[in-house]
Scaffold this motif. Sequence first.
Motif, mmCIF file in Angstrom:
data_model
loop_
_atom_site.group_PDB
_atom_site.id
_atom_site.type_symbol
_atom_site.label_atom_id
_atom_site.label_comp_id
_atom_site.label_asym_id
_atom_site.label_seq_id
_atom_site.Cartn_x
_atom_site.Cartn_y
_atom_site.Cartn_z
ATOM 1 N N GLY A 160 -114.360 31.140 69.897
ATOM 2 C CA GLY A 160 -115.684 31.646 69.605
ATOM 3 C C GLY A 160 -116.715 30.559 69.802
ATOM 4 O O GLY A 160 -116.590 29.460 69.259
ATOM 5 N N ALA A 161 -117.730 30.846 70.622
ATOM 6 C CA ALA A 161 -118.797 29.882 70.888
ATOM 7 C C ALA A 161 -120.048 30.286 70.121
ATOM 8 O O ALA A 161 -120.426 31.463 70.110
ATOM 9 C CB ALA A 161 -119.096 29.817 72.381
ATOM 10 N N SER A 162 -120.690 29.332 69.473
ATOM 11 C CA SER A 162 -121.904 29.577 68.695
ATOM 12 C C SER A 162 -121.616 30.682 67.676
ATOM 13 O O SER A 162 -120.592 30.638 66.994
ATOM 14 C CB SER A 162 -123.056 29.915 69.636
ATOM 15 N N SER A 163 -122.475 31.707 67.583
ATOM 16 C CA SER A 163 -122.239 32.764 66.601
ATOM 17 C C SER A 163 -120.998 33.578 66.930
ATOM 18 O O SER A 163 -120.477 34.302 66.065
ATOM 19 C CB SER A 163 -123.460 33.686 66.501
ATOM 20 N N GLY A 164 -120.490 33.466 68.159
ATOM 21 C CA GLY A 164 -119.222 34.097 68.490
ATOM 22 C C GLY A 164 -118.073 33.546 67.673
ATOM 23 O O GLY A 164 -117.025 34.187 67.540
ATOM 24 N N GLY A 165 -118.272 32.353 67.094
ATOM 25 C CA GLY A 165 -117.259 31.789 66.210
ATOM 26 C C GLY A 165 -117.051 32.625 64.961
ATOM 27 O O GLY A 165 -115.943 32.651 64.396
ATOM 28 N N LEU A 166 -118.107 33.318 64.501
ATOM 29 C CA LEU A 166 -117.971 34.180 63.333
ATOM 30 C C LEU A 166 -117.098 35.386 63.674
ATOM 31 O O LEU A 166 -116.335 35.869 62.830
ATOM 32 C CB LEU A 166 -119.344 34.631 62.843
ATOM 33 N N VAL A 167 -117.213 35.882 64.907
ATOM 34 C CA VAL A 167 -116.349 36.972 65.358
ATOM 35 C C VAL A 167 -114.915 36.467 65.496
ATOM 36 O O VAL A 167 -113.967 37.132 65.073
ATOM 37 C CB VAL A 167 -116.851 37.544 66.688
ATOM 38 N N ALA A 168 -114.760 35.286 66.082
ATOM 39 C CA ALA A 168 -113.420 34.732 66.300
ATOM 40 C C ALA A 168 -112.688 34.511 64.975
ATOM 41 O O ALA A 168 -111.511 34.864 64.844
ATOM 42 C CB ALA A 168 -113.521 33.420 67.072
ATOM 43 N N ARG A 169 -113.378 33.943 63.983
ATOM 44 C CA ARG A 169 -112.700 33.706 62.711
ATOM 45 C C ARG A 169 -112.404 35.028 62.008
ATOM 46 O O ARG A 169 -111.401 35.140 61.285
ATOM 47 C CB ARG A 169 -113.515 32.781 61.821
ATOM 48 N N SER A 170 -113.258 36.043 62.226
ATOM 49 C CA SER A 170 -112.995 37.356 61.648
ATOM 50 C C SER A 170 -111.743 37.974 62.254
ATOM 51 O O SER A 170 -110.947 38.606 61.544
ATOM 52 C CB SER A 170 -114.205 38.279 61.862
ATOM 53 N N ILE A 171 -111.529 37.782 63.549
ATOM 54 C CA ILE A 171 -110.292 38.259 64.188
ATOM 55 C C ILE A 171 -109.092 37.556 63.568
ATOM 56 O O ILE A 171 -108.076 38.182 63.247
ATOM 57 C CB ILE A 171 -110.335 38.026 65.707
ATOM 58 N N ALA A 172 -109.212 36.237 63.380
ATOM 59 C CA ALA A 172 -108.099 35.464 62.808
ATOM 60 C C ALA A 172 -107.768 35.923 61.396
ATOM 61 O O ALA A 172 -106.597 35.881 60.979
ATOM 62 C CB ALA A 172 -108.443 33.980 62.819
ATOM 63 N N LEU A 173 -108.769 36.354 60.644
ATOM 64 C CA LEU A 173 -108.548 36.796 59.264
ATOM 65 C C LEU A 173 -108.112 38.256 59.192
ATOM 66 O O LEU A 173 -107.264 38.611 58.368
ATOM 67 C CB LEU A 173 -109.828 36.601 58.450
ATOM 68 N N ARG A 174 -108.671 39.104 60.030
ATOM 69 C CA ARG A 174 -108.384 40.543 59.968
ATOM 70 C C ARG A 174 -107.121 40.920 60.743
ATOM 71 O O ARG A 174 -106.455 41.897 60.405
ATOM 72 C CB ARG A 174 -109.581 41.330 60.516
ATOM 73 N N TYR A 175 -106.822 40.140 61.777
ATOM 74 C CA TYR A 175 -105.670 40.450 62.622
ATOM 75 C C TYR A 175 -104.832 39.195 62.868
ATOM 76 O O TYR A 175 -104.646 38.770 64.017
ATOM 77 C CB TYR A 175 -106.149 41.038 63.956
ATOM 78 N N PRO A 176 -104.339 38.560 61.815
ATOM 79 C CA PRO A 176 -103.623 37.280 61.989
ATOM 80 C C PRO A 176 -102.389 37.392 62.871
ATOM 81 O O PRO A 176 -101.994 36.406 63.516
ATOM 82 C CB PRO A 176 -103.254 36.891 60.554
ATOM 83 N N GLU A 177 -101.804 38.583 62.919
ATOM 84 C CA GLU A 177 -100.607 38.762 63.736
ATOM 85 C C GLU A 177 -100.907 38.669 65.224
ATOM 86 O O GLU A 177 -99.984 38.506 66.041
ATOM 87 C CB GLU A 177 -99.946 40.100 63.409
ATOM 88 N N LYS A 178 -102.180 38.761 65.610
ATOM 89 C CA LYS A 178 -102.555 38.738 67.016
ATOM 90 C C LYS A 178 -103.064 37.374 67.474
ATOM 91 O O LYS A 178 -103.348 37.191 68.657
ATOM 92 C CB LYS A 178 -103.651 39.781 67.284
ATOM 93 N N VAL A 179 -103.205 36.442 66.548
ATOM 94 C CA VAL A 179 -103.858 35.166 66.868
ATOM 95 C C VAL A 179 -102.845 34.026 66.770
ATOM 96 O O VAL A 179 -102.239 33.804 65.714
ATOM 97 C CB VAL A 179 -105.045 34.908 65.921
ATOM 98 N N SER A 180 -102.690 33.294 67.868
ATOM 99 C CA SER A 180 -101.785 32.142 67.876
ATOM 100 C C SER A 180 -102.533 30.832 67.692
ATOM 101 O O SER A 180 -101.938 29.804 67.362
ATOM 102 C CB SER A 180 -100.984 32.098 69.175
ATOM 103 N N GLY A 181 -103.853 30.845 67.916
ATOM 104 C CA GLY A 181 -104.667 29.648 67.753
ATOM 105 C C GLY A 181 -106.133 30.034 67.746
ATOM 106 O O GLY A 181 -106.516 31.110 68.207
ATOM 107 N N LEU A 182 -106.953 29.133 67.208
ATOM 108 C CA LEU A 182 -108.389 29.393 67.070
ATOM 109 C C LEU A 182 -109.161 28.183 67.585
ATOM 110 O O LEU A 182 -108.805 27.035 67.280
ATOM 111 C CB LEU A 182 -108.720 29.643 65.598
ATOM 112 N N ILE A 183 -110.199 28.445 68.379
ATOM 113 C CA ILE A 183 -111.081 27.381 68.864
ATOM 114 C C ILE A 183 -112.511 27.765 68.509
ATOM 115 O O ILE A 183 -112.960 28.869 68.823
ATOM 116 C CB ILE A 183 -110.953 27.167 70.389
ATOM 117 N N LEU A 184 -113.215 26.865 67.856
ATOM 118 C CA LEU A 184 -114.612 27.082 67.476
ATOM 119 C C LEU A 184 -115.465 26.056 68.205
ATOM 120 O O LEU A 184 -115.254 24.851 68.058
ATOM 121 C CB LEU A 184 -114.780 26.943 65.961
ATOM 122 N N VAL A 185 -116.426 26.540 69.002
ATOM 123 C CA VAL A 185 -117.263 25.649 69.814
ATOM 124 C C VAL A 185 -118.717 25.789 69.352
ATOM 125 O O VAL A 185 -119.336 26.835 69.547
ATOM 126 C CB VAL A 185 -117.151 25.982 71.315
#
Length: 267
Positions: free
Chosen positions: A97-122
Amino acid sequence: MINENNMLVRDGVSLKYIDSGESRGMPLVLIHGIADSWHAFELLLPYLDKSIRIIAPTLRGHGDSDKPESGYDSKEMADDVSELLNKLTFEKAVVLGASSGGLVARSIALRYPEKVSGLILVGSPLELCKNPNLRQLYDNEISKFGDEVDKDFVKGFVSGLSGTNVPSGFIEMMTEETMKMPSWVWKEYTASLLAERVPENISDINVPCLIIWGGKDEITGRSDQEEYARLIRDSRLKIHEGLGHMLYWEYPEAVADDINEFMHEMV
């Protein structure tokens, strides 16, 4: 080769997205910030390792994706992206997730942890509810938009984010992309960003996390990045001191090097 497609995700909303790289490679999902589209990653894409499978959606309300009347908060957008991954039959992906897209990315990691193998915040904010510049921009300009968004506002918005050493042609292209976002989306999405706070369960993110930040970023502070690194257990912080908020526009090679290294470690 970049393939641009449309996918019906949910509630009748179709997202534009690109699919690039090695078809059997580890998936990397790129999520842009407010008012951008997948084109925000055009300068970065050539430097990402060709062994990676890259998926970059344009969020609802942005670019050439559908623009429904509602659904402009990080949870709704996370649900959209999750359904896109379902339709593409990905079991797991690294989500950036880049900029405010990081809020979407972390929400995916929290809501769908089974689908996320890693997280990058830029250049991602921890929260924007206390950001005086965004609050002022919303109160003085965005909340007062009429039916059309003024192009001079958009030019100033994109140029103000760009920093130095960004090709003028790219800035012009991103200005045109930003003009595709309707005034009601500007209002709803900005209001949701100002209302969103750090999730109480953010420490539940239990995947490797890379935090990339530019030391001259005047939109997201160093303290946000350090707090992310404290809250997310398996995380590391990489700082590029001479770069600003859109560091993947200013020096895409360096940011790509960080991402490629992280992706290789995930294999």
